[in-house]
Design an enzyme around this catalytic site. Structure first.
Site, PDB file in Angstrom:
ATOM      1  N   HIS A  81      15.784 -62.466  33.934  1.00 11.80           N
ATOM      2  CA  HIS A  81      15.677 -61.007  33.799  1.00 11.80           C
ATOM      3  C   HIS A  81      15.974 -60.318  35.138  1.00 11.80           C
ATOM      4  CE1 HIS A  81      13.669 -57.269  32.170  1.00 11.80           C
ATOM      5  NE2 HIS A  81      13.542 -57.058  33.461  1.00 11.80           N
ATOM      6  N   GLU A  82      15.265 -60.734  36.169  1.00 12.11           N
ATOM      7  CA  GLU A  82      15.444 -60.074  37.477  1.00 12.11           C
ATOM      8  C   GLU A  82      16.847 -60.310  38.008  1.00 12.11           C
ATOM      9  OE1 GLU A  82      13.452 -57.888  38.147  1.00 12.11           O
ATOM     10  OE2 GLU A  82      11.812 -58.523  36.845  1.00 12.11           O
ATOM     11  N   HIS A 142      23.595 -56.337  38.077  1.00 13.68           N
ATOM     12  CA  HIS A 142      23.942 -54.929  37.851  1.00 13.68           C
ATOM     13  C   HIS A 142      24.148 -54.228  39.204  1.00 13.68           C
ATOM     14  CE1 HIS A 142      22.780 -51.094  35.348  1.00 13.68           C
ATOM     15  NE2 HIS A 142      24.070 -51.195  35.523  1.00 13.68           N
TER      16      HIS A 142
END
Ligand SMILES: [Zn+2]
Length: 672
Positions: free
Chosen positions: A462-463, A469
């Site tokens: 997730h991180e 991004h």
């Protein structure tokens, strides 16, 4: 405070040389210099994108990359001295940003540029102007003087209250320990955690075991400790952190802080002519209205509630009794063990951090054609922290990130990605993006690497998704590069999208290798793990909806005459979407850092909102094979690299060929 160490020409922070005593003078000096430069730009007789917007982007970039390491250190290596310097800077920074955003001269300049250069600017440049004009209006640029002044004071106070809230939570965690003297009470707990508790007791000259209120310990005890008394003590200490109840009652109490924050947020919104803070927050979001957010959450609740009820009934039947709040995780784990023959703790040897990183990096490399390489000798803040480069196929570093993976005292709980340096590509200086990835995994035992549960693995993915991004952005202007300028309710798309890969058999085959023997996770275990993905999906969904509705109602329904109504709203939300009873003394709002000190105010719904986008985006990969180069390239081009340079919905529609559809998420969670 930059070091000589560079990544593609971009200087990295001198973490080894940052002293708390230097922080305030450095920031004061920089702000004064920046104010001088802003004044010159305000006097620009013929403002253009090049002579006004670019220099302002430059100034913001310089300030944020100077402040970022300081704010990061305050989160991961908190000390009294640093805390004092950090807090002394908050009002200075808040005033600077508000003055900038309230500058009539700059507002006029941006409007003139938008009008006069409309036909010659490209889409990203127009978006920079559009976002900036929005920021001017949302800082009250057109308001009468007294209202502008009041808005500025409110924003400043809010910055300080957010910091105070976070301090209270951290101090409450650091102030509590649980001493165990008889080994019977240790039954069920992971030996690594027991060993750490023994060492901690020995350090303090105590017999037995001393357990700290750190996240991995808390989770492990709630999941595995056979002793209900121990679980209850931990549950109580954790769920009353920074409140008027529990073992530290009143000592670090956030009650007043919360009341003030909510009152001031409401006032700020009203100063800008919004009916409430939720409406104000939505001005820059993808969700069109407060009603749309409530509809979305309540519709999901309708779908998930029957499933959650069923799951809880089944759990109580399994336990053979009524469950207390501190029994739920424990029995859920036992039931999962029975249904899938799988335990999170038992999986740890198969998820050694180094191997998990190798497999995670391989996924990013395969999808996006980059190479990720660790780099030694980069100044860091703690011996646990490491630095990596993301290189393109020519071998050039196009981004970098720090990883600080394990829990330790004086480190904020949770996991997050933050911006260290933003991408900038104009004028003389080009900077590559640099990120911080921070988690709180269980530290390594003697002679072993850190061993993760599969939940931890999902968190790591997730991180890293947030990191990609930020780091793979191709946008040149800092205000809309990476996660900047992205609607907050779309910001969890790349992160939740990435989680999916932690569940892929081909990734598990590469990742889940026993840290001592190198044996792969047995195939029956892998199948059981995959089968367990939707286990208690209803309960998990209802829990997220409870947080989201509570947050959104607090901000949408605030009424100065009635006050914050924290307890009442929470009780109402629980009666609407809660599935089991929670003790009256549970003080969850007092440590709900996401919404009071973490940027998710009136925005917790974003997790679910963006999960719809993430699942739907991932379903495009499933249709073509999850490593399909074409789909990955399109995802990179339309969403991941675009930052805030276009509206989230437009980017999604271009990638998917249609508007987002909730069904992919419901299917993924077995709720369809
Ligand atoms: Zn996230």
């Amino acid at each position: 405070m930059l070091s000589d160490t560079r990544i593609s020409g971009t200087a990295l922070p001198a973490f080894d040389r940052i002293r708390a005593g230097d922080v305030e003078p450095t920031i004061r000096e920089l702000l004064q210099r920046s104010r001088g430069e802003v004044a010159t730009l305000e006097g620009q007789p013929h403002p253009t994108f090049e002579n006004t917007v670019l220099p302002l982007e430059q100034l913001a970039h310089r300030l944020s990359r100077t402040w970022s390491p300081i704010s990061h250190l305050n989160g991961v290596l908190n000390s009294d001295e640093l805390r004092a310097s950090y807090n002394a800077c908050l009002p200075l920074l808040s005033n600077y940003w508000t003055d900038l955003a309230q500058s009539e001269a700059l507002y006029q300049a941006y409007r003139d540029i938008a009008a006069s250069q409309a036909s010659t600017l490209d889409g990203a440049q127009r978006r920079v102007l559009e976002r900036a004009l929005e920021d001017f209006r949302l800082a009250g640029v057109g308001l009468p003087k007294e209202r502008k002044e009041r808005y500025k004071a409110v924003v400043q106070e809010l910055a300080l209250l957010g910091a105070k809230y976070e301090e209270n939570v951290l101090d409450a965690m650091n102030s509590w320990t649980r001493h165990v003297t008889g080994s019977a009470e240790l039954a069920g707990i992971n030996p690594v955690i027991v060993e750490q508790a023994r060492a901690r007791a020995a350090e303090k000259g105590l017999e037995g075991w001393l357990f700290a209120l750190e996240q991995p310990t808390y989770v492990a005890i709630m999941t595995d400790a056979d002793s209900p008394a121990l679980r209850r003590d931990f549950y109580e200490a954790w769920s009353t952190r920074a409140s008027d109840r529990g073992p530290s009652a009143g000592k670090f109490d956030n009650t007043e802080v919360i009341r003030k924050i909510l009152a001031l947020r409401h006032e700020a919104a009203q100063l800008l002519d919004f009916p409430n803070y939720a409406a104000y927050a939505l001005a820059t979001r993808m969700a069109p209205s407060t009603g749309a957010v409530f509809d979305f959450l309540r519709k999901l609740a309708e779908v998930a509630k029957p499933a959650a009820r069923r799951e809880f009934t089944e759990l109580e039947e399994f336990a053979g009794r009524k469950l207390n709040a501190w029994d739920v995780t424990y029995y859920a784990e036992k039931l999962q063990e029975k249904l899938f023959s799988i335990r999170q703790e038992e999986l740890r040897p198969y998820f050694a951090l180094p191997r998990v990183l190798t497999a995670l990096f391989a996924v990013a490399e395969r999808l996006y054609g980059v190479k990720i390489v660790e780099r030694a000798g980069v100044p860091v803040w703690h011996s646990d922290a490491r630095f990596f480069e993301i290189r393109d196929d020519s071998g050039k570093a196009r981004a970098g990130f720090y990883l600080d993976a394990c829990a330790r005292p004086k480190k904020r709980a949770g996991a997050w990605m933050d911006d260290c340096v933003g991408r900038k590509d104009f004028g003389a200086e080009h900077t590559v993006p640099v990120a911080y990835l921070v988690c709180n995994f269980l530290p390594a035992g003697a002679g072993k690497p850190p061993l993760l549960t599969h939940d931890d693995v999902v968190t790591m993915f997730h991180e890293f998704g947030h990191g990609l991004h930020h780091m793979l952005t191709r946008v040149a202007y800092p205000s809309i590069a990476g996660i900047n300028g992205v609607s907050w309710d779309a910001v969890e798309l790349p992160s939740q999208f990435m989680e999916n890969f932690a569940w892929r058999p081909e990734v598990l085959a590469d990742m889940a290798l026993h840290f001592e023997t190198g044996e792969p996770l047995p195939s029956d275990k892998q199948e059981q793990l995959l089968g367990s993905r939707t286990f208690h999906a209803g309960l998990a969904t209802m829990r997220q909806l409870e947080f989201a509705l509570f947050d959104f109602r607090l901000h949408a329904e605030y009424d100065p005459a009635r006050g914050a109504r924290i307890g009442e709203i929470l009780a109402e939300v629980r009666s609407e979407v809660g599935v089991f009873a929670v003790p009256e003394w549970n003080r969850f709002p007092h440590n709900f850092a996401h919404i009071f000190s973490g940027g998710y105010a009136a925005g917790y719904y974003s997790y679910k909102w963006a999960e719809v986008l993430a699942a739907d985006a991932f379903s495009a990969f499933e249709e073509r094979g999850v490593f399909d180069k074409g789909v990955a390239q399109r995802f990179l081009d339309t969403i991941l690299s675009q930052g805030g340079s276009r509206k989230a919905l437009d980017a999604f529609v271009e990638f998917r060929g249609r508007a987002p559809d909730v069904n992919a998420l419901l299917r993924q969670q077995g709720l369809a």
